[in-house]
Design a protein around this motif. Structure first.
Motif, short mmCIF file in Angstrom:
data_model
loop_
_atom_site.label_atom_id
_atom_site.label_comp_id
_atom_site.label_asym_id
_atom_site.label_seq_id
_atom_site.Cartn_x
_atom_site.Cartn_y
_atom_site.Cartn_z
N ASP A 1 0.83 -1.20 0.00
CA ASP A 1 0.00 0.00 0.00
C ASP A 1 0.87 1.25 0.00
N GLY A 2 0.65 2.13 -0.98
CA GLY A 2 1.41 3.36 -1.07
C GLY A 2 2.75 3.20 -1.75
N THR A 3 3.19 1.97 -1.96
CA THR A 3 4.47 1.70 -2.60
C THR A 3 4.26 1.15 -4.01
N LEU A 4 3.47 0.11 -4.12
CA LEU A 4 3.13 -0.48 -5.42
C LEU A 4 1.70 -0.16 -5.83
N VAL A 5 0.87 0.15 -4.86
CA VAL A 5 -0.57 0.33 -5.09
C VAL A 5 -1.02 1.67 -4.51
N PRO B 1 1.48 3.65 -11.72
CA PRO B 1 2.13 3.53 -13.03
C PRO B 1 3.55 2.98 -12.86
N GLY B 2 3.88 1.99 -13.64
CA GLY B 2 5.22 1.41 -13.61
C GLY B 2 5.42 0.30 -12.61
N ALA B 3 4.44 0.04 -11.73
CA ALA B 3 4.62 -0.99 -10.70
C ALA B 3 4.76 -2.38 -11.32
N VAL B 4 3.89 -2.68 -12.25
CA VAL B 4 3.94 -4.00 -12.90
C VAL B 4 5.26 -4.17 -13.65
N ALA B 5 5.66 -3.16 -14.40
CA ALA B 5 6.91 -3.23 -15.16
C ALA B 5 8.11 -3.37 -14.23
N LEU B 6 8.10 -2.68 -13.09
CA LEU B 6 9.20 -2.78 -12.14
C LEU B 6 9.35 -4.20 -11.62
N ILE C 1 -3.89 -8.35 0.28
CA ILE C 1 -2.65 -8.61 -0.44
C ILE C 1 -2.92 -9.50 -1.64
N ASP C 2 -3.74 -10.52 -1.47
CA ASP C 2 -4.05 -11.42 -2.58
C ASP C 2 -4.75 -10.67 -3.72
N PHE C 3 -5.62 -9.73 -3.38
CA PHE C 3 -6.28 -8.91 -4.39
C PHE C 3 -5.25 -8.10 -5.17
N HIS C 4 -4.31 -7.48 -4.47
CA HIS C 4 -3.29 -6.67 -5.13
C HIS C 4 -2.35 -7.52 -5.98
N ILE C 5 -2.04 -8.71 -5.51
CA ILE C 5 -1.18 -9.61 -6.29
C ILE C 5 -1.84 -9.93 -7.63
N GLU C 6 -3.13 -10.15 -7.61
CA GLU C 6 -3.85 -10.42 -8.86
C GLU C 6 -3.80 -9.22 -9.78
N ARG C 7 -4.00 -8.02 -9.23
CA ARG C 7 -3.96 -6.80 -10.05
C ARG C 7 -2.56 -6.54 -10.60
N LEU C 8 -1.55 -6.88 -9.82
CA LEU C 8 -0.17 -6.65 -10.24
C LEU C 8 0.32 -7.75 -11.17
N GLY C 9 -0.37 -8.87 -11.18
CA GLY C 9 0.02 -9.98 -12.04
C GLY C 9 1.39 -10.53 -11.70
N GLY D 1 8.73 6.93 -7.25
CA GLY D 1 7.81 5.80 -7.28
C GLY D 1 8.35 4.70 -8.15
N PRO D 2 7.50 3.74 -8.54
CA PRO D 2 7.96 2.59 -9.32
C PRO D 2 8.68 2.95 -10.62
N ILE D 3 8.18 3.93 -11.36
CA ILE D 3 8.84 4.31 -12.61
C ILE D 3 10.25 4.79 -12.34
N ASP D 4 10.41 5.60 -11.29
CA ASP D 4 11.71 6.14 -10.93
C ASP D 4 12.66 5.02 -10.47
N LEU D 5 12.14 4.06 -9.71
CA LEU D 5 12.96 2.92 -9.29
C LEU D 5 13.43 2.12 -10.50
#
Length: 219
Positions: free
Chosen positions: A10-14, A88-93, A115-123, A205-209
């Motif tokens: 939460d707040g990091t990837l989502v 934005p960029g979380a999945v790619a990271l 967490i399981d819900f977010h894992i599904e969204r993040l693939g 955020g994720p894109i910057d990482l």
């Protein structure tokens, strides 16, 4: 060589911190408690065991904590969870790190169902070595329990390598420090830099990482 990255969720990837704060405020209101949104927002990143005592008088917290936590959990999963979206960029990271051979662990103060819900969204289910949640430990962040449990799960495959925490709150940074792990902070969770200053580095955020990989990994 970095062996594992322990990600807060939460707040990091989502993008969910404001939604969590709104759900807590609604839950408090249900029990006749008026707590300002900004006060709640500053405590997001903690689990209910630490958030509620930080916001309510001790007597009220002790009397209502279990009921408030239960109500808030049901409320969030029913009315708020589906509004959460990966940054934005979380999945790619995550895909990039997995491709580079980094062991990925999700370590969150949220409930396992969230967490399981977010894992599904993040693939990212097939890329994860482990995951830990509030359901796995007695105390949430800023206590170190969640990161300690995550580290225990990934140690067998680390082969002596290092681990780093990535989080968005001062509570992630404090929890990581208590077990000797470096922490990299991201601004996307909405905390100001002065509250993240104990991190080894701060990124947007994720894109910057992703853009600065692998410069933010410990050496």
């Amino acid at each position: 060589m970095i062996a594992a990255v322990l990600f807060d969720v939460d707040g990091t990837l989502v993008d969910s911190n404001d939604l969590h704060a709104a759900a807590w405020q609604e839950a408090f209101r249900h029990f006749g408690l008026v707590v300002p949104f900004d006060a709640i927002r500053g405590q997001i990143g903690k689990g209910g065991d630490n958030l509620i005592p930080s916001l309510l008088p001790r007597e009220i917290a002790e009397r209502l904590q279990e009921d408030i936590e239960s109500f808030r959990s049901d409320l969030f999963q029913r009315d708020y969870l589906r509004r959460c979206r990966p940054f934005p960029g979380a999945v790619a990271l995550l895909r990039r790190l997995d491709k580079e051979g980094v062991h990925l662990v999700l370590a969150s103060s949220a409930k396992q169902a969230e967490i399981d819900f977010h894992i599904e969204r993040l693939g990212c289910a097939d890329a994860l070595v482990a995951k830990t949640s509030a359901d796995d430990v007695e105390h949430s962040k800023p206590c170190p329990d969640i990161f300690a449990a995550a580290l225990d799960k990934v140690l067998p495959v680390m082969n002596g390598g290092q681990a780093v925490v990535v989080g968005d709150t001062p509570y992630d940074i404090a929890a990581a420090a208590k077990i000797g792990l470096p922490a990299v902070a991201v601004r996307c969770g909405g905390f100001p830099d002065q509250e993240l200053q104990d991190a080894a580095a701060i990124f947007d955020g994720p894109i910057d990482l992703d853009r600065h990989f692998p410069a933010w990994l410990p050496r």
